[in-house]
Structure formats: C-alpha cells, structure tokens
Design an enzyme around this catalytic site. Structure first.
Site, PDB file in Angstrom:
ATOM      1  N   GLY A 199       8.986   4.128   4.392  1.00  0.00           N
ATOM      2  CA  GLY A 199      10.036   4.566   5.325  1.00  0.00           C
ATOM      3  C   GLY A 199      11.220   5.130   4.548  1.00  0.00           C
ATOM      4  O   GLY A 199      11.629   4.547   3.549  1.00  0.00           O
ATOM      5  N   ARG A 246       3.397   7.831   4.464  1.00  0.00           N
ATOM      6  CA  ARG A 246       2.604   6.603   4.316  1.00  0.00           C
ATOM      7  C   ARG A 246       1.180   7.102   4.066  1.00  0.00           C
ATOM      8  O   ARG A 246       0.569   7.679   4.956  1.00  0.00           O
ATOM      9  CB  ARG A 246       2.716   5.738   5.573  1.00  0.00           C
ATOM     10  CG  ARG A 246       4.183   5.320   5.882  1.00  0.00           C
ATOM     11  CD  ARG A 246       4.228   4.185   6.859  1.00  0.00           C
ATOM     12  NE  ARG A 246       5.564   3.987   7.428  1.00  0.00           N
ATOM     13  CZ  ARG A 246       6.474   3.146   6.921  1.00  0.00           C
ATOM     14  NH1 ARG A 246       6.213   2.443   5.850  1.00  0.00           N
ATOM     15  NH2 ARG A 246       7.636   2.994   7.520  1.00  0.00           N
ATOM     16  N   ASP A 267       8.142  -2.611  -0.376  1.00  0.00           N
ATOM     17  CA  ASP A 267       7.100  -3.471  -0.959  1.00  0.00           C
ATOM     18  C   ASP A 267       5.728  -2.792  -1.001  1.00  0.00           C
ATOM     19  O   ASP A 267       4.975  -2.979  -1.962  1.00  0.00           O
ATOM     20  CB  ASP A 267       7.044  -4.830  -0.233  1.00  0.00           C
ATOM     21  CG  ASP A 267       6.831  -4.688   1.262  1.00  0.00           C
ATOM     22  OD1 ASP A 267       7.041  -3.589   1.795  1.00  0.00           O
ATOM     23  OD2 ASP A 267       6.457  -5.692   1.897  1.00  0.00           O
ATOM     24  N   THR A 314      14.584   0.769   0.972  1.00  0.00           N
ATOM     25  CA  THR A 314      14.113   0.399   2.312  1.00  0.00           C
ATOM     26  C   THR A 314      15.292  -0.198   3.078  1.00  0.00           C
ATOM     27  O   THR A 314      16.107  -0.912   2.481  1.00  0.00           O
ATOM     28  CB  THR A 314      12.948  -0.623   2.269  1.00  0.00           C
ATOM     29  OG1 THR A 314      12.725  -1.143   3.595  1.00  0.00           O
ATOM     30  CG2 THR A 314      13.231  -1.810   1.350  1.00  0.00           C
ATOM     31  N   ASP A 369      15.081  -2.478   5.192  1.00  0.00           N
ATOM     32  CA  ASP A 369      14.769  -3.850   5.613  1.00  0.00           C
ATOM     33  C   ASP A 369      15.390  -4.943   4.740  1.00  0.00           C
ATOM     34  O   ASP A 369      15.481  -6.094   5.166  1.00  0.00           O
ATOM     35  CB  ASP A 369      13.252  -4.068   5.642  1.00  0.00           C
ATOM     36  CG  ASP A 369      12.592  -3.285   6.753  1.00  0.00           C
ATOM     37  OD1 ASP A 369      13.308  -2.800   7.641  1.00  0.00           O
ATOM     38  OD2 ASP A 369      11.350  -3.159   6.736  1.00  0.00           O
ATOM     39  N   ASP A 414      14.102  -6.476   2.339  1.00  0.00           N
ATOM     40  CA  ASP A 414      13.145  -7.577   2.159  1.00  0.00           C
ATOM     41  C   ASP A 414      12.475  -7.560   0.785  1.00  0.00           C
ATOM     42  O   ASP A 414      11.289  -7.872   0.672  1.00  0.00           O
ATOM     43  CB  ASP A 414      12.078  -7.532   3.276  1.00  0.00           C
ATOM     44  CG  ASP A 414      11.347  -6.213   3.324  1.00  0.00           C
ATOM     45  OD1 ASP A 414      11.782  -5.249   2.650  1.00  0.00           O
ATOM     46  OD2 ASP A 414      10.332  -6.126   4.040  1.00  0.00           O
ATOM     47  N   ARG A 473      10.266  -5.459  10.697  1.00  0.00           N
ATOM     48  CA  ARG A 473       8.935  -5.938  11.095  1.00  0.00           C
ATOM     49  C   ARG A 473       8.685  -7.352  10.608  1.00  0.00           C
ATOM     50  O   ARG A 473       8.108  -8.177  11.294  1.00  0.00           O
ATOM     51  CB  ARG A 473       7.849  -5.030  10.488  1.00  0.00           C
ATOM     52  CG  ARG A 473       7.398  -3.920  11.357  1.00  0.00           C
ATOM     53  CD  ARG A 473       6.481  -3.019  10.588  1.00  0.00           C
ATOM     54  NE  ARG A 473       7.108  -2.556   9.339  1.00  0.00           N
ATOM     55  CZ  ARG A 473       6.556  -1.720   8.484  1.00  0.00           C
ATOM     56  NH1 ARG A 473       5.357  -1.266   8.708  1.00  0.00           N
ATOM     57  NH2 ARG A 473       7.189  -1.331   7.399  1.00  0.00           N
TER      58      ARG A 473
HETATM   59  N1  LIG Z   1      -2.395  -2.197  -1.165  1.00  0.00           N
HETATM   60  C1  LIG Z   1      -2.033  -0.942  -1.493  1.00  0.00           C
HETATM   61  N2  LIG Z   1      -2.764  -0.236  -2.379  1.00  0.00           N
HETATM   62  C2  LIG Z   1      -2.436   1.017  -2.726  1.00  0.00           C
HETATM   63  N3  LIG Z   1      -1.384   1.679  -2.193  1.00  0.00           N
HETATM   64  C3  LIG Z   1      -0.625   1.026  -1.314  1.00  0.00           C
HETATM   65  C4  LIG Z   1      -0.891  -0.318  -0.914  1.00  0.00           C
HETATM   66  N4  LIG Z   1       0.050  -0.692  -0.008  1.00  0.00           N
HETATM   67  C5  LIG Z   1       0.850   0.367   0.149  1.00  0.00           C
HETATM   68  N5  LIG Z   1       0.459   1.398  -0.630  1.00  0.00           N
HETATM   69  C6  LIG Z   1       1.033   2.748  -0.674  1.00  0.00           C
HETATM   70  O1  LIG Z   1       2.451   2.696  -0.574  1.00  0.00           O
HETATM   71  C7  LIG Z   1       2.851   3.491   0.547  1.00  0.00           C
HETATM   72  C8  LIG Z   1       4.145   2.966   1.083  1.00  0.00           C
HETATM   73  O2  LIG Z   1       3.958   1.659   1.639  1.00  0.00           O
HETATM   74  P1  LIG Z   1       4.508   1.293   3.086  1.00  0.00           P
HETATM   75  O3  LIG Z   1       4.087   2.374   4.028  1.00  0.00           O
HETATM   76  O4  LIG Z   1       4.100  -0.095   3.376  1.00  0.00           O
HETATM   77  O5  LIG Z   1       6.091   1.441   2.930  1.00  0.00           O
HETATM   78  P2  LIG Z   1       7.105   0.591   2.046  1.00  0.00           P
HETATM   79  O6  LIG Z   1       7.105   1.108   0.659  1.00  0.00           O
HETATM   80  O7  LIG Z   1       6.815  -0.871   2.239  1.00  0.00           O
HETATM   81  O8  LIG Z   1       8.492   1.002   2.698  1.00  0.00           O
HETATM   82  P3  LIG Z   1       9.178   0.376   4.033  1.00  0.00           P
HETATM   83  O9  LIG Z   1       9.628  -1.026   3.675  1.00  0.00           O
HETATM   84  O10 LIG Z   1      10.319   1.287   4.278  1.00  0.00           O
HETATM   85  O11 LIG Z   1       8.144   0.398   5.116  1.00  0.00           O
HETATM   86  C9  LIG Z   1       1.672   3.405   1.499  1.00  0.00           C
HETATM   87  O12 LIG Z   1       1.689   4.451   2.448  1.00  0.00           O
HETATM   88  C10 LIG Z   1       0.496   3.525   0.535  1.00  0.00           C
HETATM   89  O13 LIG Z   1       0.258   4.849   0.156  1.00  0.00           O
HETATM   90  O1  LIG Z   2       8.925   5.004  10.955  1.00  0.00           O
HETATM   91  P1  LIG Z   2       7.736   4.127  10.985  1.00  0.00           P
HETATM   92  O2  LIG Z   2       6.676   4.585  10.024  1.00  0.00           O
HETATM   93  O3  LIG Z   2       7.245   3.880  12.355  1.00  0.00           O
HETATM   94  O4  LIG Z   2       8.168   2.702  10.411  1.00  0.00           O
HETATM   95  C1  LIG Z   2       9.003   1.819  11.074  1.00  0.00           C
HETATM   96  C2  LIG Z   2       9.250   0.649  10.177  1.00  0.00           C
HETATM   97  O5  LIG Z   2       9.839   1.096   8.974  1.00  0.00           O
HETATM   98  C3  LIG Z   2      10.990   0.307   8.700  1.00  0.00           C
HETATM   99  O6  LIG Z   2      12.092   1.048   9.130  1.00  0.00           O
HETATM  100  C4  LIG Z   2      11.163   0.110   7.229  1.00  0.00           C
HETATM  101  O7  LIG Z   2      10.112  -0.644   6.725  1.00  0.00           O
HETATM  102  C5  LIG Z   2      10.811  -0.960   9.516  1.00  0.00           C
HETATM  103  O8  LIG Z   2      11.988  -1.666   9.750  1.00  0.00           O
HETATM  104  C6  LIG Z   2      10.129  -0.416  10.743  1.00  0.00           C
HETATM  105  O9  LIG Z   2       9.355  -1.395  11.360  1.00  0.00           O
END
Ligand SMILES: Nc1ncnc2c1ncn2[C@@H]1O[C@H](COP(=O)(O)OP(=O)(O)OP(=O)(O)O)[C@@H](O)[C@H]1O
Ligand SMILES: O=P(O)(O)OC[C@H]1O[C@](O)(CO)[C@@H](O)[C@@H]1O
Length: 324
Positions: A11, A72, A103, A126, A128, A130, A172
């Site tokens: 995100g 993503r 994360d 992020t 969040d 978290d 979330r």
């Molecule tokens: N287990 C995994 N193995 C390989 N790649 C991963 C894995 N988990 C996440 N990723 C990669 O990291 C990208 C970003 O992860 P995610 O969509 O969960 O957002 P995030 O980094 O947690 O940010 P946010 O907290 O804003 O949602 C994923 O779209 C994917 O490409």
């Molecule tokens: O924009 P998307 O991909 O629907 O993601 C929404 C999620 O992304 C976040 O903004 C960041 O992880 C969360 O708080 C929310 O649940």
C-alpha cells in the site's frame, strides 16, 4: 557497491516520495548510480527499471502517493517470478536494493535475499504502523491526522443531532490509527484487533454516557474481531434496543492513505532513506532502517515481520480514563 535500485511496494503511504528522494540523493552524494524500479516487485519482474538523477526526484517531497508507483504482486510470490526479477537486476548490474513498504514487502525481500543474496535494506512505508523495529512508520502520522480531521467534523453533526457514530479507520491487523485518532478525537470508545471487544461493555458504556452526553463517537479499526463498523453498529443497536437513538456509520477508507505528508512523516522518511543507503554501504544485507527513541536502528527483516509491535499500554489506559 556501485549500482543500487529503489522501489516502493504494498500500500502506498504519504512520505514514500520523500523517502525515494532521500535514497536517490544520498546514493548520488556517495558516488553511486541509482535506479528506480516501477510498480514494486511487479516492475522488477517486468524489467521496468530506469536510471534516476538528482532532478528526477525534484518537487516530490511534499506529494502523497509514490512517483515510482506501487503494486501487490502475486507473481513475486512464485519462485519463477523471483527468478525473472533476479535476472532483470543482474542485467542492469544492480548490487543492492532499497525496499520501501510494509511487512509483506519485507517478507518478499527476506526470501529474495535468501535465494539470490542481493543485499536489501527496507524503509518502513505503511500507514498501519505495524512494523517491529521502528517507533513509527512512514505515513502513519499523516493518516492519523487525516482521520482526526474527519472525526472532528463528524463530531459536529453527532453533537448537533444527538447521534451515535461508528467511524471505521484503516488497520487490517493493527489498531494504531484507531487508538491515536480515538485519543486525539475524544472518542468514547475504540475497537481494535489487538484486544477482544466485549460488545456488552460498549452498550453498558453507551448507556452510562447517555446520562451526561447525548452523542457518541466510536472508532472501529477495520480489522476488529467483532466486525467492521457497519456490523458492529448493527450488533450494538440491537443490544441497546433504544428506538430514540440515531445510529450512523462512516467508513473513512482510502482518504487516509493520500494527501501531503506531515512534517513528521517527511523527516522520518528522509532519515530512513538516507540511512538505508548508508546501511547498504556499511554492509547490512537484510535489515530495515527504522527510528527507535530518536536513533536509527537496523533490525533484521525476520524480526520486523516476526515480532509483534504492541499498542502502547498508556494509550489504552488513556482511552478508558478520558472517555468517562
Ligand atoms: N510470502 C511472500 N513471498 C514473496 N513475496 C511476498 C510475500 N508476501 C508479500 N510479498 C510481496 O510483497 C508485496 C507487498 O506486500 P503486501 O501487499 O502485503 O503489502 P505490505 O508491504 O505489507 O504493505 P501494507 O502494509 O501497506 O499493506 C506483495 O504484493 C508481494 O509481491
Ligand atoms: O488499497 P488496498 O490494496 O485495498 O489495501 C488496503 C489496506 O492497505 C492498508 O492501507 C495498508 O496496509 C491497510 O490499512 C488496508 O487494509
């Protein structure tokens, strides 16, 4: 190390641009060539990689979103996708990465490092908040202030019409936005995924409050185990069973992810971006650059994603005391 690349993933969050700018300018300052990978891991797989200069990041420090775009990527979760990504990095001669994300982004980065050994430093991007290993994440402060502004406005209507408002904020799996916007906005109740919500307590507290206050604000984190704001409102309304009361639900949604970053977020983002490049040059390989107690700290990805960052106990206490 001569060539590094930076990307934003997951995100988007306000301050990601300030972080990209700091990475690019620090890298150039240190004599490195720096590349931008567009659309996160998706662009790494598709080869969307471009050389960046100092002027490429002009006039972005104040902008929300991310000029490098984000995605993503499902394909990066597959070994085949990661192999394609590696081949593209090698074709460009990239020897180190800066990953700005949450994360999930660091879960992918850890796996990628274990498979291919390209040193990667993360910056906590992020809303969040978290992530273990940093007091605050880039974008959190802006998101809280956006939520707060909305809560203040909703309170005007709540008070004018004696209504009970359920306001859903993002998170979330984490209640940081809910708790801080709840304290700042003077909410009567905050519901977060980290603590089990007893709806009877909410009802009891609303009944007590009715003796002194005619309107109420309840902030619900989207991931609360009792349900989202709409579900919680319906359950509480049924339990309260008072036809004279007017219930409303407002979901703040993606408004919380956009907008110009606050000063705090711009400074945090710039500091993490600079430290990420310095960390790569100092030999860190699978760490996030965060700020804890005002100091830059490099925390292994395994801890950032494996350890839980807990809500601040005093914040939960404050919610109880201030809402009576
Ligand atoms: N287990 C995994 N193995 C390989 N790649 C991963 C894995 N988990 C996440 N990723 C990669 O990291 C990208 C970003 O992860 P995610 O969509 O969960 O957002 P995030 O980094 O947690 O940010 P946010 O907290 O804003 O949602 C994923 O779209 C994917 O490409
Ligand atoms: O924009 P998307 O991909 O629907 O993601 C929404 C999620 O992304 C976040 O903004 C960041 O992880 C969360 O708080 C929310 O649940």
């Amino acid at each position: 190390m001569k060539k590094i690349a930076v990307f934003t993933s997951g995100g988007d969050s306000p301050g990601m641009n300030a972080c990209v700018r700091a990475v690019v300018r620090t890298a150039i300052f240190k004599g490195l060539e720096v590349y931008g990978i567009y659309r996160g891991y998706e662009g790494m797989i598709d080869g969307e990689i471009k050389r960046l200069q100092s002027h490429s990041v002009s006039n972005i420090v104040q902008r929300g979103g991310t000029v490098l775009k984000s995605a993503r990527s499902m394909e990066f979760k597959t070994p085949e996708g990661r192999k394609k990504a590696y081949d593209n990095l090698i074709a460009h001669g990239i020897e180190g990465l800066v990953a700005i994300g949450g994360d999930g982004t660091f879960t992918g980065a850890k796996l990628f490092f274990e498979e291919y050994g390209i040193p990667t430093i993360g910056c906590p991007g992020t809303i969040d908040n978290d992530l273990y290993g940093t007091d605050y994440t880039i974008g959190f402060d802006t998101a809280v202030n956006t939520a707060l502004e909305a809560i203040d406005k909703i309170r005007d209507t709540a008070a004018a019409h004696d209504r009970i408002f359920f306001i859903e904020v993002m998170g979330r799996d984490a209640g940081f936005i809910a708790v801080e916007s709840g304290i700042g906005g003077g909410a009567e109740f905050v519901m977060v995924p980290e603590t089990k919500t007893n709806l009877d307590d909410v009802v009891k507290s609303l009944k007590n409050l009715r003796k002194t206050k005619s309107s109420s604000i309840i902030v619900v984190a989207e991931g609360d185990e009792a349900g989202n704001a709409q579900t919680v409102m319906e359950k509480v309304k049924a339990k309260l069973n008072d036809p004279t009361k007017d219930f409303k639900v407002t979901t703040l949604g993606h408004i919380q992810r956009g907008g110009n970053p606050t000063a705090r977020d711009r400074v945090l983002a710039s500091r993490c971006g600079m430290s990420a490049v310095e960390g790569l040059l100092a030999g860190h390989q699978f760490h996030m650059a965060g700020v804890v107690n005002q100091q830059v700290v490099f925390t292994p990805f395994a801890d950032c994603i494996g350890k839980t960052k807990h809500l601040i106990e005093d914040h939960l206490k404050l919610m109880k005391i201030l809402s009576i």
